[in-house]
Scaffold this active site. Structure first.
Site, short mmCIF file in Angstrom:
data_model
loop_
_atom_site.label_atom_id
_atom_site.label_comp_id
_atom_site.label_asym_id
_atom_site.label_seq_id
_atom_site.Cartn_x
_atom_site.Cartn_y
_atom_site.Cartn_z
N SER A 66 -0.85 -2.70 -0.56
CA SER A 66 -0.01 -3.41 -1.53
C SER A 66 1.07 -4.24 -0.84
CB SER A 66 0.63 -2.40 -2.49
OG SER A 66 1.42 -1.45 -1.80
N TRP A 67 1.68 -3.72 0.22
CA TRP A 67 2.76 -4.44 0.90
C TRP A 67 2.21 -5.60 1.73
CZ3 TRP A 67 7.09 -6.10 0.02
CH2 TRP A 67 8.10 -6.33 0.95
N GLY A 90 13.55 -2.54 4.60
CA GLY A 90 14.53 -2.61 3.54
C GLY A 90 13.94 -2.21 2.20
N LYS A 109 13.47 7.63 5.63
CA LYS A 109 13.78 7.70 4.19
C LYS A 109 12.58 8.20 3.40
CE LYS A 109 11.32 3.84 3.22
NZ LYS A 109 10.30 3.60 2.16
N THR A 134 13.61 4.59 -2.66
CA THR A 134 12.45 5.47 -2.60
C THR A 134 12.72 6.85 -3.19
OG1 THR A 134 13.04 5.98 -0.32
CG2 THR A 134 11.32 4.34 -0.66
N SER A 170 7.79 4.65 -6.24
CA SER A 170 7.78 5.26 -4.90
C SER A 170 6.62 6.25 -4.77
CB SER A 170 9.10 5.98 -4.65
OG SER A 170 9.02 6.79 -3.49
N ASN A 205 6.03 8.16 -2.19
CA ASN A 205 6.51 9.40 -1.57
C ASN A 205 7.21 10.29 -2.59
OD1 ASN A 205 5.93 9.04 1.45
ND2 ASN A 205 6.84 7.09 0.87
N VAL A 217 -1.42 4.98 0.79
CA VAL A 217 -0.86 5.93 1.74
C VAL A 217 0.59 6.26 1.38
CG1 VAL A 217 -0.23 6.29 4.16
CG2 VAL A 217 -2.37 5.11 3.58
N GLU A 235 3.40 7.36 3.32
CA GLU A 235 3.71 7.49 4.75
C GLU A 235 4.53 8.73 5.06
OE1 GLU A 235 2.63 5.88 7.27
OE2 GLU A 235 2.37 3.74 6.89
#
Length: 333
Positions: free
Chosen positions: A10-11, A136, A191, A248, A254, A256, A279, A281
């Site tokens: 996605s990023w 960021g 984070k 996040t 988010s 995570n 994923v 992370e």
């Protein structure tokens, strides 16, 4: 300017589309050949960024050599645990005057290295000097939707950082520069671990008080690790630290935090990850961060409890109790 983007999650897809909409000629590399074919037909990444129409200036390939050869800029967005594997194949085809921008966030499990250290192992000195990092608070879907976002570009070479700033900045995507490479990298990686803990808290049904405590004390743990590795503590008060941490730990987008919430509700990690195609992370970064903190002899109680939940089968509610019953002490970093 021709730009290659390595990694069509996605990023990676969002950054490729952002650059293509600025008028650059962009090639997006994906490992999955069937995904490349579908993106070429539909102008949409239906697997990782469904519903977003992609720019006509964007082309797609599953040939890594095609994606990196003769490009002036390469944006590196594979999952952090695959950065070494992917870039080992790519390096022989990268031109010596290429600017490389890593947008992956994590710490490699086997070596406990950040992405800059991984890439330094692989790149010749001339390319190392042309390496930058983008981090960021930036959910891919919100950036893709054109929502105002601010991030940080960092490099050991201030001219490279400014160049990356100019390349990526748009009227809705503002890029600041920062000269603290290790601090920016660690902020982006660590984070995710704290976001898992915030998600566990939410999944257990705890409220805003608990989340605020986790964010604040999590930031202290991030800062302690950063200072031990030579980072500027002020970086953790900025976009790559507190900014990304708040996003996040609180945002519904988010991954995570979502994993943490499901853990707090009693689901197993294996079951949660089996139902995800993207994923998170923080799961693997938790292992790296816990081991790194042990190596540095730094106290990281939130990271430690997340490690015990993820890798030792500890009950989430017991982990919270153990955090609260630690020895009383003064507040401080």
């Amino acid at each position: 300017m021709e730009i290659g983007v390595i990694g069509a999650g996605s990023w990676g897809t969002t950054l490729a589309d952002l650059l293509a909409k600025k008028g650059f000629t962009v090639t997006l590399w994906a490992y999955e050949k069937d995904l490349v074919e579908r993106m070429g037909r539909s102008r949409e990444n239906d697997l990782y960024l469904p519903g977003v129409a992609l720019s006509e200036n964007l082309s797609f390939t599953s040939d890594l050599t095609e994606a990196v050869a003769f490009k002036k800029v390469l944006v590196l967005v594979p999952p952090s645990q695959l950065m070494r594997q992917v870039m080992s194949r790519a390096v022989p085809h990268i031109a010596p005057d290429t600017v490389l921008v890593s947008a992956s966030k994590g710490i490699e499990n086997e070596t406990l290295q950040t992405m800059s250290e991984v890439l330094n192992d692989l790149l010749a000195p001339d390319l190392n000097r042309r390496l930058a990092f983008l981090s960021g608070p930036s959910f891919a879907r919100e950036v893709a939707a054109g929502m105002p976002t601010a991030v940080v570009a960092t490099s050991g070479d201030s001219e490279i950082a400014r160049k990356v700033q100019e390349i990526f900045s748009t009227e809705v995507f503002r890029v600041y520069t920062n000269d603290d490479v290790i601090g920016v990298e660690l902020g982006g990686a660590l984070k995710n671990v704290i976001a898992l803990a915030a998600g566990v808290s939410d999944g257990l049904g705890f409220g805003y008080n608990t989340r605020a405590a986790l964010i604040t004390r999590g930031l202290a743990e991030m800062t302690r690790i950063g200072m031990a590795m030579g980072a500027n503590p002020a970086t953790f008060s900025g976009l790559a630290g507190m900014g990304d941490l708040v996003l996040t730990c609180t945002g519904d987008l988010s991954r995570n935090r979502t994993v943490g919430m499901e853990l707090g509700r009693g689901r197993s990690l294996e079951e949660i990850l089996a139902g995800m195609n993207m994923v998170a992370e923080g799961v693997k970064t938790t292992l790296s961060t816990f081991q790194l903190a042990q190596k540095l002899q730094i106290e990281v109680p939130i990271v430690e409890q997340m490690y015990l939940i993820l890798y030792q089968g500890k009950e989430a509610r017991q982990a919270v109790t153990d955090l609260m019953l630690r020895e009383l002490k003064p507040e401080g970093v």
